[in-house]
Design an enzyme around this catalytic site. Structure first.
Site, mmCIF file in Angstrom:
data_model
loop_
_atom_site.group_PDB
_atom_site.id
_atom_site.type_symbol
_atom_site.label_atom_id
_atom_site.label_comp_id
_atom_site.label_asym_id
_atom_site.label_seq_id
_atom_site.Cartn_x
_atom_site.Cartn_y
_atom_site.Cartn_z
ATOM 1 N N PHE A 194 2.412 9.624 3.857
ATOM 2 C CA PHE A 194 2.790 9.442 5.261
ATOM 3 C C PHE A 194 3.337 8.043 5.538
ATOM 4 C CE2 PHE A 194 -1.764 8.354 5.144
ATOM 5 C CZ PHE A 194 -1.772 7.104 5.743
ATOM 6 N N ASP A 195 3.100 7.116 4.615
ATOM 7 C CA ASP A 195 3.624 5.760 4.826
ATOM 8 C C ASP A 195 3.528 4.971 3.516
ATOM 9 O OD1 ASP A 195 4.761 3.619 6.103
ATOM 10 O OD2 ASP A 195 2.904 2.955 7.084
ATOM 11 N N PHE A 214 -5.621 5.464 1.032
ATOM 12 C CA PHE A 214 -4.767 4.289 0.821
ATOM 13 C C PHE A 214 -4.969 3.750 -0.600
ATOM 14 C CE2 PHE A 214 -5.389 4.321 5.402
ATOM 15 C CZ PHE A 214 -4.117 4.065 5.884
ATOM 16 N N TYR A 218 -7.152 7.116 12.863
ATOM 17 C CA TYR A 218 -6.436 7.369 14.110
ATOM 18 C C TYR A 218 -7.116 8.445 14.951
ATOM 19 C CZ TYR A 218 -2.863 4.420 12.113
ATOM 20 O OH TYR A 218 -2.190 3.356 11.580
ATOM 21 N N TYR A 253 0.831 -1.199 0.000
ATOM 22 C CA TYR A 253 0.000 0.000 0.000
ATOM 23 C C TYR A 253 0.867 1.250 0.000
ATOM 24 C CZ TYR A 253 1.178 0.873 4.898
ATOM 25 O OH TYR A 253 1.858 1.135 6.051
ATOM 26 N N ILE A 257 -6.354 -0.691 11.737
ATOM 27 C CA ILE A 257 -7.344 0.350 11.989
ATOM 28 C C ILE A 257 -8.668 -0.102 11.384
ATOM 29 C CG2 ILE A 257 -5.651 2.230 12.136
ATOM 30 C CD1 ILE A 257 -6.382 2.966 9.243
#
Length: 557
Positions: free
Chosen positions: A55-56, A118, A101, A45, A75
């Site tokens: 962010f990731d 995502f 979050y 992902y 999550i």
């Protein structure tokens, strides 16, 4: 399971999201399985904010993400957004803050109340309740035996991850993978997946991670917790305890004799691997393979496999590698540990101690006089190989064959077979090569061939002893020279000599050596007596052979 996506207003700010927004922007045509609660998954992902800032990313870490769906380890938005995905499906997920979050965020990474975006690709799905998945792609019509534990197998394979990523292939190494089954040398899934296969069968085997490389994976090519897909072609297999397997394809109804150790066999063969690949053929050389059996001249499996064959038999001999060429194979055509299949056609066989085999087909009742060496015989014959191949026949000529027996004018076996025959008798003779044309053969006759003759004796004439051209039935005439000199001029020319000998034969006083050309026999007699070759015989030159032989004895003494 497809989650519902709330409809967005046509204009203006849609306001806060209540649930995950799912965009299935790529769905594979084939979807064998969808993610469900409790499934273990692997996926890649990229995670971004609304403005596109990343962010990731699992790609940046160079490792897929693995986890269980629906048990609270992800999550909530991801738990929901991943459900119903297929392997290789791609989705865009929009996760609202309360399913991500929340108002706390992740310090230094995700701000409070952040909506997360995502881009996900599903790579693997499995469950602890999964079993091995075996699909038979093709299978030979005839399958006499299937793989069992402790068998040694040779197979080709392509290995991929569940998403189709290749990680290994025997084809790229140009060599089969060779191993024992059920002895712990393979991953558990392959040990199970190969059982029951036939040689030549193709299977697809899907192996869950707990039957493969599990949590550790394997090197850099197989990630942890990866399902594996093997496309397998079983080339051959055997068991170390196997002996030679025989299949009798065609056995002649009449089999008077079977080959044993020490026999010399001539046979044709096609040699193939278990997958049908031809590695050798005597037919391609247009020459039989000729050898002794049971004496170690050929591989042990063939030494055993040719025992008990009949002439004309067709037999399949399956030879395991430990009775063939073993782990090393032979040349570039027989791989190591290969099972060999020989389709054999027996042309003939014999033993070096064999005599001529004589079968009397017909013998006249009034059979009082039989042939001996030095007799002149006329006979018809048909000559063939034991497989029925015709070689020669006297019937192809105008006259029967003529020969004086015991004069080395025919092969030894035929001479023996013509002895002690009556006129009108018919025989079948089986002549081994050491009494025929030997290892080298003759024109039209293969080397080491056993010959079959059908002979019929047409007529016979009593012969004369070796070295003689003419013998008297009693004592020779007194004053032989004077009687032979018909015009009494003191010399005997050829015409007088010929007239005298013919008169002796006509009156039954003597006989010539039997021949198809008696004139030549008389001419040879005259030449023997005309010692100075002046065209006439004098009294000093004329000598009986018995007198000549006596003189030679005195000379030797």
């Amino acid at each position: 399971l497809l989650l519902s996506v709330p409809a967005a207003p046509a204009l203006g700010d849609p306001g806060p999201l209540e649930d995950v927004v799912i965009d299935r922007y790529y769905i594979p045509k084939i979807c064998l399985r969808e993610v469900q609660m409790g499934d273990f998954i692997r996926y890649h992902y990229n995670g971004t904010f609304k403005d596109g800032k990343k962010f990731d990313s699992s790609y940046d870490r160079g490792a897929t993400v693995a986890g269980v769906v629906g048990v609270g380890r992800l999550i909530t938005g991801m738990d929901r957004g991943l459900q119903g995905m297929c392997v290789n499906e791609r989705r865009h997920l929009i996760v609202p803050p309360h399913l991500g979050y929340g108002s706390i965020g992740v310090a230094g990474l995700i701000p409070p109340d952040a909506t997360l975006y995502f881009d996900v690709v599903m790579l693997d799905i499995w469950n602890k309740k999964d079993k091995l998945q075996i699909t038979t792609l093709s299978k030979p019509e005839h399958c006499n035996r299937t793989v069992e534990n402790s068998d040694f197998v040779r197979y080709h394979y392509n290995g991929t991850l569940l998403d189709g990523t290749p990680f290994d292939s025997s084809y790229s190494k140009d060599s089969t993978y060779d191993t024992y089954v059920g002895t712990g040398w393979l991953i558990k899934g392959m040990d199970q997946g190969l059982l029951g296969m036939c040689a030549g069968e193709k299977r697809s085997i899907i192996i869950p991670p707990f039957l493969a490389y599990g949590e550790k994976g394997y090197g850099t090519v197989i990630p942890p917790q990866a399902s594996l897909v093997f496309s397998v072609l079983l080339v051959d297999f055997h068991n170390p305890k196997d002996g030679v397997f025989l299949e009798h394809l065609e056995v002649p109804e009449s089999c008077k004799r079977r080959a044993v150790t020490g026999d010399f066999v001539r046979y044709h063969y096609n040699g193939t691997l278990m997958d049908g690949t031809l590695f050798d053929s005597s037919y391609s050389r247009n020459h039989t393979y000729n050898t002794y059996i049971g004496k170690g001249y050929i591989i042990p499996g063939m030494d055993q496999g040719l025992q008990g064959v009949c002439v004309g038999e067709r037999r399949r001999v399956v030879v395991p590698p430990h009775l063939a060429y073993g782990e090393n194979g032979a040349g570039n055509k027989i791989p190591g540990s290969a099972v060999l299949i020989f389709d054999v056609h027996i042309i003939d066989f014999h033993n070096p101690a064999d005599p001529v085999e004589i079968e009397t087909v017909y013998r006249p009742e009034d059979c009082n006089v039989t042939t001996r060496n030095r007799d002149f015989v006329r006979y018809h014959y048909n000559c063939s190989l034991l497989d029925g191949t015709k070689l020669f026949s006297s019937h192809d000529y105008e006259k029967p064959q003529e020969v004086t027996l015991g004069t080395n004018k025919v092969i030894e076996g035929l001479n023996s077979g013509l002895l002690n025959m009556c006129a009108g008798e018919r025989r079948v003779l089986i002549i081994p090569p050491h009494l025929g044309h030997g290892e080298n053969g003759a024109r039209g006759v293969p080397g080491s061939a056993v010959l079959r003759f059908e002979v019929e004796l047409i007529s016979m004439e009593e012969g004369v002893p070796e070295g003689y051209l003419f013998i008297w039935h009693g004592d020779p005439p007194a004053n032989l020279y004077e009687q032979m000199d018909l015009n009494k001029d003191g010399e005997i020319p050829p015409d007088e000599f010929s007239t005298f000998i013919k008169t002796q034969v006509a009156e039954g006083k003597g006989r010539l050596m039997p021949s198809s050309d008696p004139e030549k026999v008389i001419a040879d007699m005259f030449q023997n007596q005309d010692r100075n070759q002046d065209g006439k015989i004098t009294s000093e030159e004329l000598k009986l052979k018995s007198d000549e032989d006596q003189e030679k004895i005195h000379e030797e003494l």
